[in-house]
Design a protein around this motif. Structure first.
Motif, PDB file in Angstrom:
ATOM      1  N   GLN A   1       0.847  -1.186   0.000  1.00 41.55           N
ATOM      2  CA  GLN A   1       0.000   0.000   0.000  1.00 41.55           C
ATOM      3  C   GLN A   1       0.886   1.240   0.000  1.00 41.55           C
ATOM      4  O   GLN A   1       1.783   1.368   0.819  1.00 41.55           O
ATOM      5  N   ILE A   2       0.634   2.134  -0.927  1.00 40.67           N
ATOM      6  CA  ILE A   2       1.359   3.390  -0.994  1.00 40.67           C
ATOM      7  C   ILE A   2       0.350   4.510  -0.800  1.00 40.67           C
ATOM      8  O   ILE A   2      -0.708   4.515  -1.431  1.00 40.67           O
ATOM      9  N   SER A   3       0.667   5.431   0.051  1.00 41.46           N
ATOM     10  CA  SER A   3      -0.255   6.529   0.336  1.00 41.46           C
ATOM     11  C   SER A   3       0.326   7.835  -0.208  1.00 41.46           C
ATOM     12  O   SER A   3       1.107   8.501   0.475  1.00 41.46           O
ATOM     13  N   PRO A   4      -0.023   8.227  -1.453  1.00 39.39           N
ATOM     14  CA  PRO A   4       0.519   9.455  -2.011  1.00 39.39           C
ATOM     15  C   PRO A   4       0.010  10.703  -1.300  1.00 39.39           C
ATOM     16  O   PRO A   4       0.715  11.668  -1.168  1.00 39.39           O
ATOM     17  N   MET A   5      -1.238  10.676  -0.850  1.00 38.66           N
ATOM     18  CA  MET A   5      -1.814  11.799  -0.117  1.00 38.66           C
ATOM     19  C   MET A   5      -2.604  11.228   1.051  1.00 38.66           C
ATOM     20  O   MET A   5      -3.026  10.076   1.016  1.00 38.66           O
ATOM     21  N   ALA A   6      -2.794  12.018   2.049  1.00 35.39           N
ATOM     22  CA  ALA A   6      -3.523  11.552   3.224  1.00 35.39           C
ATOM     23  C   ALA A   6      -4.905  11.057   2.829  1.00 35.39           C
ATOM     24  O   ALA A   6      -5.638  11.712   2.106  1.00 35.39           O
ATOM     25  N   GLY A   7      -5.234   9.851   3.269  1.00 33.27           N
ATOM     26  CA  GLY A   7      -6.555   9.297   3.002  1.00 33.27           C
ATOM     27  C   GLY A   7      -6.653   8.506   1.710  1.00 33.27           C
ATOM     28  O   GLY A   7      -7.611   7.786   1.506  1.00 33.27           O
TER      29      GLY A   7
ATOM     30  N   GLU B   1      -3.014   3.511  -2.874  1.00 36.24           N
ATOM     31  CA  GLU B   1      -2.829   2.962  -4.212  1.00 36.24           C
ATOM     32  C   GLU B   1      -2.087   1.640  -4.061  1.00 36.24           C
ATOM     33  O   GLU B   1      -1.095   1.561  -3.342  1.00 36.24           O
ATOM     34  N   THR B   2      -2.563   0.585  -4.708  1.00 36.95           N
ATOM     35  CA  THR B   2      -1.929  -0.720  -4.611  1.00 36.95           C
ATOM     36  C   THR B   2      -1.037  -0.934  -5.826  1.00 36.95           C
ATOM     37  O   THR B   2      -1.486  -0.818  -6.954  1.00 36.95           O
ATOM     38  N   LYS B   3       0.234  -1.242  -5.570  1.00 38.26           N
ATOM     39  CA  LYS B   3       1.176  -1.542  -6.645  1.00 38.26           C
ATOM     40  C   LYS B   3       1.772  -2.922  -6.386  1.00 38.26           C
ATOM     41  O   LYS B   3       2.083  -3.259  -5.249  1.00 38.26           O
ATOM     42  N   PRO B   4       1.958  -3.734  -7.429  1.00 41.19           N
ATOM     43  CA  PRO B   4       2.561  -5.058  -7.223  1.00 41.19           C
ATOM     44  C   PRO B   4       4.040  -4.934  -6.858  1.00 41.19           C
ATOM     45  O   PRO B   4       4.716  -4.004  -7.287  1.00 41.19           O
TER      46      PRO B   4
END
Length: 78
Positions: free
Chosen positions: A9-15, A18-21
């Motif tokens: 799980q990557i959180s580019p902005m609060a809330g 985005e899931t990346k393999p």
């Protein structure tokens, strides 16, 4: 048997999430005994359904890595 690759799980902005393999790289070294060990490790990875995205190697590791990249089963390497 293919397993789904884990993802992170990557959180580019609060809330937002985005899931990346995940990406797996396999680095193989030189030396004849180490080359035999590489084949054993690769056979376990194949059995578990794990396939590297990137392969790099030197000397015998490059030869074994070329087989992995070409999709040659580890049982044929021996």
């Amino acid at each position: 048997m293919k397993r789904n690759r884990p993802s992170r799980q990557i959180s580019p902005m609060a809330g937002e999430t985005e899931t990346k393999p995940l990406c797996l790289g396999l680095v193989l070294g030189g030396g004849s005994v180490r080359g035999a060990a590489h084949i054993g490790v690769i056979s376990v990875l194949e059995r578990e359904g794990i396939r590297p995205n990137v392969v790099a190697g030197t000397s015998v590791g490059a030869l074994v890595g070329a087989g992995v990249a070409a999709g040659v089963p580890s049982s044929e390497d021996v």
